[in-house]
Design an enzyme around this catalytic site. Structure first.
Site, PDB file in Angstrom:
ATOM      1  N   SER A 143       0.859  -1.188   0.000  1.00 11.05           N
ATOM      2  CA  SER A 143       0.000   0.000   0.000  1.00 11.05           C
ATOM      3  C   SER A 143       0.890   1.231   0.000  1.00 11.05           C
ATOM      4  O   SER A 143       2.067   1.154   0.379  1.00 11.05           O
ATOM      5  CB  SER A 143      -0.851  -0.024   1.275  1.00 11.05           C
ATOM      6  N   TYR A 156      -1.735  -1.812  10.133  1.00  8.00           N
ATOM      7  CA  TYR A 156      -1.775  -1.909   8.672  1.00  8.00           C
ATOM      8  C   TYR A 156      -0.457  -1.404   8.084  1.00  8.00           C
ATOM      9  O   TYR A 156       0.216  -2.101   7.335  1.00  8.00           O
ATOM     10  CB  TYR A 156      -2.962  -1.064   8.171  1.00  8.00           C
TER      11      TYR A 156
HETATM   12  N1  LIG Z   1      -8.614  -0.358  -1.372  1.00  9.81           N
HETATM   13  C1  LIG Z   1      -7.584   0.434  -1.141  1.00  9.81           C
HETATM   14  O1  LIG Z   1      -7.708   1.665  -1.101  1.00  9.81           O
HETATM   15  C2  LIG Z   1      -6.194  -0.169  -0.987  1.00  9.81           C
HETATM   16  C3  LIG Z   1      -5.082   0.696  -1.076  1.00  9.81           C
HETATM   17  C4  LIG Z   1      -3.817   0.171  -0.935  1.00  9.81           C
HETATM   18  C5  LIG Z   1      -3.644  -1.182  -0.716  1.00  9.81           C
HETATM   19  N2  LIG Z   1      -4.728  -2.011  -0.629  1.00  9.81           N
HETATM   20  C6  LIG Z   1      -4.454  -3.440  -0.382  1.00  9.81           C
HETATM   21  O2  LIG Z   1      -4.902  -4.179  -1.497  1.00  9.81           O
HETATM   22  C7  LIG Z   1      -5.196  -5.515  -1.103  1.00  9.81           C
HETATM   23  C8  LIG Z   1      -6.534  -5.918  -1.675  1.00  9.81           C
HETATM   24  O3  LIG Z   1      -7.527  -5.134  -1.045  1.00  9.81           O
HETATM   25  P1  LIG Z   1      -8.791  -4.551  -1.804  1.00  9.81           P
HETATM   26  O4  LIG Z   1      -8.813  -3.086  -1.565  1.00  9.81           O
HETATM   27  O5  LIG Z   1      -8.874  -5.075  -3.169  1.00  9.81           O
HETATM   28  O6  LIG Z   1      -9.953  -5.130  -0.854  1.00  9.81           O
HETATM   29  P2  LIG Z   1     -11.040  -6.287  -1.104  1.00  9.81           P
HETATM   30  O7  LIG Z   1     -11.689  -6.484   0.219  1.00  9.81           O
HETATM   31  O8  LIG Z   1     -11.896  -5.926  -2.259  1.00  9.81           O
HETATM   32  O9  LIG Z   1     -10.151  -7.558  -1.474  1.00  9.81           O
HETATM   33  C9  LIG Z   1      -9.393  -8.258  -0.516  1.00  9.81           C
HETATM   34  C10 LIG Z   1      -9.739  -9.734  -0.608  1.00  9.81           C
HETATM   35  O10 LIG Z   1      -8.891 -10.458   0.312  1.00  9.81           O
HETATM   36  C11 LIG Z   1      -9.663 -11.491   0.886  1.00  9.81           C
HETATM   37  N3  LIG Z   1      -9.074 -11.923   2.160  1.00  9.81           N
HETATM   38  C12 LIG Z   1      -9.061 -11.293   3.352  1.00  9.81           C
HETATM   39  N4  LIG Z   1      -8.450 -12.036   4.285  1.00  9.81           N
HETATM   40  C13 LIG Z   1      -8.040 -13.163   3.656  1.00  9.81           C
HETATM   41  C14 LIG Z   1      -7.324 -14.324   4.079  1.00  9.81           C
HETATM   42  N5  LIG Z   1      -6.931 -14.479   5.359  1.00  9.81           N
HETATM   43  N6  LIG Z   1      -7.056 -15.291   3.172  1.00  9.81           N
HETATM   44  C15 LIG Z   1      -7.459 -15.156   1.877  1.00  9.81           C
HETATM   45  N7  LIG Z   1      -8.161 -14.095   1.425  1.00  9.81           N
HETATM   46  C16 LIG Z   1      -8.441 -13.105   2.309  1.00  9.81           C
HETATM   47  C17 LIG Z   1     -11.038 -10.878   1.081  1.00  9.81           C
HETATM   48  O11 LIG Z   1     -12.034 -11.878   1.204  1.00  9.81           O
HETATM   49  C18 LIG Z   1     -11.201 -10.029  -0.189  1.00  9.81           C
HETATM   50  O12 LIG Z   1     -11.868 -10.734  -1.216  1.00  9.81           O
HETATM   51  C19 LIG Z   1      -5.156  -5.542   0.411  1.00  9.81           C
HETATM   52  O13 LIG Z   1      -3.961  -6.144   0.833  1.00  9.81           O
HETATM   53  C20 LIG Z   1      -5.210  -4.057   0.775  1.00  9.81           C
HETATM   54  O14 LIG Z   1      -4.554  -3.821   1.984  1.00  9.81           O
HETATM   55  C21 LIG Z   1      -5.981  -1.536  -0.767  1.00  9.81           C
END
Ligand SMILES: NC(=O)c1ccc[n+]([C@@H]2O[C@H](COP(=O)([O-])OP(=O)(O)OC[C@H]3O[C@@H](n4cnc5c(N)ncnc54)[C@H](O)[C@@H]3O)[C@@H](O)[C@H]2O)c1
Length: 267
Positions: A143, A156
């Site tokens: 992130s 986080y």
């Molecule tokens: N959305 C944002 O603004 C953002 C910004 C920077 C980084 N991220 C990172 O991107 C990654 C994806 O997040 P996203 O925003 O697409 O959210 P999202 O919730 O749409 O996708 C994350 C997925 O991970 C799955 N998950 C959670 N815990 C799990 C586990 N223990 N085992 C397997 N699967 C699991 C969830 O079920 C979900 O489908 C994350 O690591 C998040 O920290 C997100």
């Protein structure tokens, strides 16, 4: 590494958000997919949507905190396709907002288990396969909170800084093992995903009614689509870059952190 038609990609956290965006972008290039997530009910519709668009998809329900489950993911990948080219360690949650000293210990334990050890399990299960092939790439999702301080989310941010450092070292180790290997860390700013809702459904945070990452992002004045993030990540993998950080203001925050670090270190 060029991402060719018929290459094989594995994506954890693939049922939603950035993971699903990566799957869609890869499917559009004719890549064969292994889509994995802890939420079984979300995995099937995500895979159906990709298949309807012509993709070849195998699904594996797996919790990235469980090393045996991630090993099984690697076994199923080999049994299904006989190889693996791109491993996307992407599953994640967000932690509750509070200063470090008010964060509960179980939040720390869970964030380390999912966001840091989840990546470690993915590397331990798949890197030996890539080394044996002599080609392949690992894409870890961190992130922008892994490139600069993000007050209120230390569990986080701490794990995201760790994933940045882990990936930099992993890239060097993979390149020592074989020229055709490498690793990239994806550090996006705010992305339009149901991260808050999914984290609440998985019991990681409590979401007040009506709240969402989108409203936070809209207030912050910039938000990316998962597909935009995926296209940036794929371009970085193909260019052999170790870092990619798409998003509004991310470069400025990273530069400010590095400038402050260098200025502190100057004699
Ligand atoms: N959305 C944002 O603004 C953002 C910004 C920077 C980084 N991220 C990172 O991107 C990654 C994806 O997040 P996203 O925003 O697409 O959210 P999202 O919730 O749409 O996708 C994350 C997925 O991970 C799955 N998950 C959670 N815990 C799990 C586990 N223990 N085992 C397997 N699967 C699991 C969830 O079920 C979900 O489908 C994350 O690591 C998040 O920290 C997100």
């Amino acid at each position: 590494m060029r991402i060719e038609r018929n290459a094989v990609a594995v994506i954890t956290g693939g049922a939603s958000g950035i993971g699903l965006g990566l799957a869609e972008a890869m499917a559009a290039r004719g890549v064969r997919l292994v889509l994995s997530d802890i939420r079984d009910d979300a995995l099937a519709p995500a895979a159906d949507g990709l298949r309807a668009a012509g993709a070849e998809v195998v699904t594996v329900t797996a919790d990235v905190c469980d090393p045996a489950a991630v090993d099984r993911l690697a076994r199923v990948t080999l049994e299904s396709y006989g190889r693996v080219d791109l491993v996307c360690n992407n599953a994640g949650l967000v932690s509750p907002g509070a200063p470090l000293w008010e964060q509960e210990l179980r939040t720390w334990e869970r964030m380390i288990a999912v966001k840091l050890l989840g990546v470690v399990h993915g590397v331990r299960a798949f890197a030996p396969l890539l080394v044996k092939q002599g080609t392949g790439h690992i894409l870890n999702t961190a992130s922008s909170g892994g490139l600069a301080p993000l007050p209120g989310r230390t569990p986080y941010t701490t794990t995201m800084h760790a994933v940045v450092g882990l990936t930099e070292t992993l890239d060097a180790e993979l390149k020592q093992a074989a020229e055709g290997l490498g690793a990239t860390v994806l550090c996006p700013g705010l992305v339009d995903t149901p991260l808050g809702r999914n984290s609440a459904a998985l019991g990681a945070i409590e979401l007040p009614p009506g709240a969402s990452m989108r409203s936070v992002a809209a207030r912050a004045g910039g938000i990316l689509t998962p597909r935009e993030v995926a296209e940036s990540a794929i371009a970085a993998v193909e260019a052999g870059r170790v870092h990619v950080a798409p998003g509004h203001g991310v470069l400025d925050r990273a530069r400010a952190r590095v400038d402050a670090l260098l200025s502190d270190l100057e004699p």
